[in-house]
Design an enzyme around this catalytic site. Structure first.
Site, PDB file in Angstrom:
ATOM      1  CG  ASP A  54      -0.365  -0.013   2.521  1.00  0.00           C
ATOM      2  OD1 ASP A  54       0.872  -0.144   2.610  1.00  0.00           O
ATOM      3  OD2 ASP A  54      -1.102   0.109   3.524  1.00  0.00           O
ATOM      4  CB  SER A  55       4.602   1.675  -0.043  1.00  0.00           C
ATOM      5  OG  SER A  55       4.831   0.537  -0.844  1.00  0.00           O
ATOM      6  CE  LYS A 123       2.934  -5.881   3.856  1.00  0.00           C
ATOM      7  NZ  LYS A 123       2.471  -4.736   4.668  1.00  0.00           N
ATOM      8  CD  GLU A 125       0.228  -1.373   7.992  1.00  0.00           C
ATOM      9  OE1 GLU A 125      -0.173  -0.591   8.863  1.00  0.00           O
ATOM     10  OE2 GLU A 125       0.783  -0.992   6.938  1.00  0.00           O
ATOM     11  CD  GLU A 192       7.607  -0.334   7.863  1.00  0.00           C
ATOM     12  OE1 GLU A 192       6.643  -1.012   7.463  1.00  0.00           O
ATOM     13  OE2 GLU A 192       7.851   0.801   7.422  1.00  0.00           O
TER      14      GLU A 192
HETATM   15  O1  KIV Z   1       3.557  -1.165   1.628  1.00  0.00           O
HETATM   16  C1  KIV Z   1       4.740  -1.554   1.684  1.00  0.00           C
HETATM   17  O2  KIV Z   1       5.565  -1.284   0.799  1.00  0.00           O
HETATM   18  C2  KIV Z   1       5.134  -2.334   2.840  1.00  0.00           C
HETATM   19  C3  KIV Z   1       6.591  -2.639   3.007  1.00  0.00           C
HETATM   20  C4  KIV Z   1       7.291  -1.459   3.532  1.00  0.00           C
HETATM   21  C5  KIV Z   1       6.819  -3.835   3.857  1.00  0.00           C
HETATM   22  O3  KIV Z   1       4.316  -2.705   3.623  1.00  0.00           O
END
Ligand code: KIV
Length: 274
Positions: A54-55, A123, A125, A192
């Protein structure tokens, strides 16, 4: 030197392969991709996992945080990455508020991402509070990767992107969350920005692989945002990002040279025509 899993024997990286790599001590690699070509190049290079993170909210959309990116947008980007990848495991990040409201809504949204993108895993969080969600997802066949330590979707709670788990209580909480997520059925956990000693303690305690980003050298694998390691984001300089290229300055230089060539009437050359 640890013995290596004969990965060339596997046409596709699965949770089982990753588990075997943890057992043999072979380090696991993961980078992000948001588009077809990056996915293709990463797969060709032999990466084990590709994260459609989600980055993309920051890197592609130019937002300050990861909160604004929508599920629709994640689905779009995951689909085009997955199209390019044959061997690596493709993991889609679940967006803020797509899995926190309740177990049923999380199942519906995760199921939608799996079904519409063809990705291999998702994934999310968060710690022990997600145990029931993880358990139900795994039960119905959706592999889940956890994410602990600095969890960017909680930036408004943390107030900064500083290292987490530096005090005893928070370190203990992150450790217990990792144990709870493994118990619930996560196949791997991203750690992280936590102290390397905590990364080591968690990695030793878990049977599933830990993937670190700013969590030290004792994690079972490492992940970076591809745009960071290619040097495309000049302002972002955390210590844990190793730059393998200076693509931002190379791109700017190429753009300037092209503009100059056109202005100077040197492009195209006389014989370069269709
Ligand atoms: O969204 C992302 O790129 C991430 C990584 C930093 C692990 O969650």
């Amino acid at each position: 030197m640890p013995s290596t899993v004969r990965q060339d024997e596997f046409r596709h990286i699965t949770t089982k392969v990753l588990y075997m790599m943890k057992q043999t001590g072979e380090k696991i690699t993961m980078l992000t991709a948001y588009d077809f070509l990056t996915g293709k190049f990463l797969d060709a290079a032999g990466i084990e996992m590709i994260l459609v993170g989600d980055s993309l909210s920051n890197v592609i959309q130019g937002n300050e945080t990861t909160l604004p990116v929508t599920l629709e947008q994640m689905i779009y980007h995951t689909k085009i990455v997955k199209k390019a990848v044959e061997r690596a495991m493709v993991i889609a990040d679940m967006t803020f508020m797509s899995y926190q409201v309740g177990v049923n809504e999380a199942i519906q949204n995760c199921g939608r991402v799996m079904k519409e993108t063809g990705c291999d895993a998702i994934k999310m969080e968060g710690g022990a509070y997600l145990s029931e969600t993880v358990r139900r997802l795994v039960e119905i066949g959706i592999p889940v990767m956890g994410h602990l330590g600095l969890t960017p979707q909680s930036i408004n709670k943390f107030g900064s992107y500083k290292t987490r788990g530096t005090d005893k209580d928070e370190a203990q909480q992150i450790y217990e969350d990792a144990i709870a997520l493994e118990k619930a059925g996560c196949f791997s956990i991203v750690l992280e920005k936590i102290p390397s000693s905590l990364g080591k303690k968690i990695s030793k305690a878990l049977k599933i692989p830990t993937i670190g980003i700013g969590a030290g050298e004792f994690c079972d694998g490492q992940v970076l945002v591809t745009h960071d390691m290619l040097g495309m984001i000049e302002e972002f300089k955390p210590r844990f990002v190793r730059k393998y290229m200076n693509l931002a300055s190379d791109m700017k230089d190429a753009f300037r040279r092209y503009i100059k060539d056109v202005k100077d009437d040197k492009f195209p050359t006389k014989d370069e025509s269709y």
